[in-house]
Design a protein around this motif. Sequence first.
Motif, PDB file in Angstrom:
ATOM      1  N   TRP A 105     -37.902 -21.539 -24.048  1.00 15.95           N
ATOM      2  CA  TRP A 105     -36.905 -20.648 -24.626  1.00 15.95           C
ATOM      3  C   TRP A 105     -36.185 -19.959 -23.477  1.00 15.95           C
ATOM      4  CZ3 TRP A 105     -34.874 -20.162 -29.322  1.00 15.95           C
ATOM      5  CH2 TRP A 105     -35.579 -20.691 -30.412  1.00 15.95           C
ATOM      6  N   TYR A 106     -34.854 -20.041 -23.525  1.00 22.62           N
ATOM      7  CA  TYR A 106     -34.008 -19.340 -22.571  1.00 22.62           C
ATOM      8  C   TYR A 106     -33.202 -18.279 -23.321  1.00 22.62           C
ATOM      9  CZ  TYR A 106     -34.720 -22.477 -18.593  1.00 22.62           C
ATOM     10  OH  TYR A 106     -35.264 -23.171 -17.532  1.00 22.62           O
ATOM     11  N   VAL A 107     -32.808 -17.229 -22.611  1.00 20.84           N
ATOM     12  CA  VAL A 107     -32.013 -16.163 -23.212  1.00 20.84           C
ATOM     13  C   VAL A 107     -30.764 -15.944 -22.370  1.00 20.84           C
ATOM     14  CG1 VAL A 107     -33.343 -14.369 -21.996  1.00 20.84           C
ATOM     15  CG2 VAL A 107     -32.013 -13.763 -24.017  1.00 20.84           C
ATOM     16  N   GLN A 108     -29.655 -15.705 -23.049  1.00 24.43           N
ATOM     17  CA  GLN A 108     -28.380 -15.470 -22.373  1.00 24.43           C
ATOM     18  C   GLN A 108     -27.821 -14.123 -22.821  1.00 24.43           C
ATOM     19  OE1 GLN A 108     -25.160 -18.199 -23.349  1.00 24.43           O
ATOM     20  NE2 GLN A 108     -24.229 -17.937 -21.332  1.00 24.43           N
ATOM     21  N   TYR A 109     -27.762 -13.172 -21.887  1.00 27.64           N
ATOM     22  CA  TYR A 109     -27.156 -11.877 -22.160  1.00 27.64           C
ATOM     23  C   TYR A 109     -25.649 -11.977 -21.916  1.00 27.64           C
ATOM     24  CZ  TYR A 109     -31.980 -10.347 -22.149  1.00 27.64           C
ATOM     25  OH  TYR A 109     -33.312 -10.226 -22.430  1.00 27.64           O
ATOM     26  N   PRO A 110     -24.871 -11.111 -22.532  1.00 27.68           N
ATOM     27  CA  PRO A 110     -23.407 -11.200 -22.416  1.00 27.68           C
ATOM     28  C   PRO A 110     -22.933 -11.262 -20.975  1.00 27.68           C
ATOM     29  CG  PRO A 110     -24.024  -9.597 -24.085  1.00 27.68           C
ATOM     30  CD  PRO A 110     -25.297 -10.012 -23.419  1.00 27.68           C
ATOM     31  N   GLY A 111     -22.081 -12.231 -20.696  1.00 25.25           N
ATOM     32  CA  GLY A 111     -21.475 -12.351 -19.370  1.00 25.25           C
ATOM     33  C   GLY A 111     -22.400 -12.906 -18.301  1.00 25.25           C
ATOM     34  N   LEU A 130     -39.653 -18.027 -21.810  1.00 23.00           N
ATOM     35  CA  LEU A 130     -41.032 -18.498 -21.816  1.00 23.00           C
ATOM     36  C   LEU A 130     -41.046 -20.011 -21.911  1.00 23.00           C
ATOM     37  CD1 LEU A 130     -41.630 -19.306 -25.033  1.00 23.00           C
ATOM     38  CD2 LEU A 130     -41.721 -16.829 -25.262  1.00 23.00           C
ATOM     39  N   LYS A 131     -42.223 -20.584 -21.664  1.00 23.04           N
ATOM     40  CA  LYS A 131     -42.327 -22.042 -21.754  1.00 23.04           C
ATOM     41  C   LYS A 131     -43.750 -22.435 -22.142  1.00 23.04           C
ATOM     42  CE  LYS A 131     -43.632 -23.399 -17.049  1.00 23.04           C
ATOM     43  NZ  LYS A 131     -43.223 -24.186 -15.849  1.00 23.04           N
ATOM     44  N   ALA A 132     -43.885 -23.674 -22.625  1.00 26.03           N
ATOM     45  CA  ALA A 132     -45.192 -24.255 -22.925  1.00 26.03           C
ATOM     46  C   ALA A 132     -45.133 -25.724 -22.524  1.00 26.03           C
ATOM     47  CB  ALA A 132     -45.528 -24.119 -24.405  1.00 26.03           C
ATOM     48  N   ALA A 152     -28.909 -10.799 -27.773  1.00 25.92           N
ATOM     49  CA  ALA A 152     -28.542 -11.848 -26.825  1.00 25.92           C
ATOM     50  C   ALA A 152     -28.447 -13.161 -27.606  1.00 25.92           C
ATOM     51  CB  ALA A 152     -29.595 -11.971 -25.732  1.00 25.92           C
ATOM     52  N   VAL A 153     -28.173 -14.234 -26.884  1.00 26.39           N
ATOM     53  CA  VAL A 153     -28.218 -15.569 -27.484  1.00 26.39           C
ATOM     54  C   VAL A 153     -29.470 -16.271 -26.974  1.00 26.39           C
ATOM     55  CG1 VAL A 153     -27.031 -17.770 -27.816  1.00 26.39           C
ATOM     56  CG2 VAL A 153     -25.695 -15.660 -27.576  1.00 26.39           C
ATOM     57  N   TYR A 154     -30.234 -16.850 -27.867  1.00 27.47           N
ATOM     58  CA  TYR A 154     -31.500 -17.490 -27.528  1.00 27.47           C
ATOM     59  C   TYR A 154     -31.369 -19.005 -27.705  1.00 27.47           C
ATOM     60  CZ  TYR A 154     -33.393 -12.827 -27.452  1.00 27.47           C
ATOM     61  OH  TYR A 154     -33.623 -11.513 -27.123  1.00 27.47           O
ATOM     62  N   PHE A 155     -31.823 -19.735 -26.676  1.00 28.42           N
ATOM     63  CA  PHE A 155     -31.728 -21.192 -26.669  1.00 28.42           C
ATOM     64  C   PHE A 155     -33.124 -21.802 -26.575  1.00 28.42           C
ATOM     65  CE2 PHE A 155     -27.198 -21.895 -26.057  1.00 28.42           C
ATOM     66  CZ  PHE A 155     -26.768 -20.689 -25.535  1.00 28.42           C
ATOM     67  N   CYS A 156     -33.398 -22.708 -27.486  1.00 31.08           N
ATOM     68  CA  CYS A 156     -34.593 -23.532 -27.385  1.00 31.08           C
ATOM     69  C   CYS A 156     -34.224 -24.761 -26.556  1.00 31.08           C
ATOM     70  CB  CYS A 156     -35.038 -23.930 -28.793  1.00 31.08           C
ATOM     71  SG  CYS A 156     -36.585 -24.833 -28.876  1.00 31.08           S
ATOM     72  N   PHE A 164     -30.698 -28.542 -24.504  1.00 34.14           N
ATOM     73  CA  PHE A 164     -30.690 -27.253 -25.177  1.00 34.14           C
ATOM     74  C   PHE A 164     -30.277 -27.383 -26.638  1.00 34.14           C
ATOM     75  CE2 PHE A 164     -31.347 -24.193 -21.808  1.00 34.14           C
ATOM     76  CZ  PHE A 164     -31.083 -24.927 -20.656  1.00 34.14           C
ATOM     77  N   GLY A 165     -30.807 -26.484 -27.460  1.00 31.12           N
ATOM     78  CA  GLY A 165     -30.313 -26.340 -28.814  1.00 31.12           C
ATOM     79  C   GLY A 165     -28.984 -25.615 -28.801  1.00 31.12           C
ATOM     80  N   ALA A 166     -28.433 -25.403 -29.984  1.00 38.86           N
ATOM     81  CA  ALA A 166     -27.093 -24.818 -30.097  1.00 38.86           C
ATOM     82  C   ALA A 166     -27.058 -23.327 -29.782  1.00 38.86           C
ATOM     83  CB  ALA A 166     -26.543 -25.066 -31.501  1.00 38.86           C
TER      84      ALA A 166
END
Lengths: 109, 114
Positions: A35-41, A48-50, A86-90, A99-101
């Motif tokens: 899982w990745y997270v993208q904060y604005p800008g 995290l990862k598994a 934020a935007v969360y990406f699997c 990456f997911g959408a």
Amino acid sequence: GDSVTQMEGPVTLSEEAFLTINCTYTATGYPSLFWYVQYPGEGLQLLLKATKADDKGSNKGFEATYRKETTSFHLEKGSVQVSDSAVYFCALSDLGMRFGAGTRLTVKP
Amino acid sequence: DSGVTQTPKHLITATGQRVTLRCSPRSEDLSVYWYQQSLDQGLQFLIHYYNGEERAKGNILERFSAQQFPDLHSELNLSSLELGDSALYFCASSVDSGTNEKLFFGSGTQLSVL
């Protein structure tokens, strides 16, 4: 090829609510899941990862468990904060991270 | 700050033109990845370089090309630009090329094709 499907957003929650963002994957082998997270800008940051089945990744109160039987890696947090907006990406590891959408989360005070 | 530097931050150009996007990875990283992020396509993997050699290709158009130089910085070249190429282009780096590697992302280059 390998792919990731995330739940549609956006998701709007009140502070201290429980969060679940669904993620399922399709893979021929046994990829690592992220899982990745993208904060604005900003660019994406690893949350995290598994790396194998039944592994649980956790960070900053977020958790996700690698479920091989359901090909899922759902993201959960027991009590969200405004700062989690934020935007969360699997994602899964393949030839290049796939990456997911993305799911946009907004947490209101 | 991830340690990955992308330049320029913003680029405005016209259809038919050619542009070059630059990425400097973290000092300890040998792998560079390029991604395109747009509203309709999401985050698309374009290409991966490891220590100067191409490792994998994703959804990269023939009008696009990339390379990684001996000092490990990378450039993404986009030519014959179309309106649909307008997007945020990210570079990411990692220490190695394995599938468990954590990626460190730059802040992106916002390309606008008018």
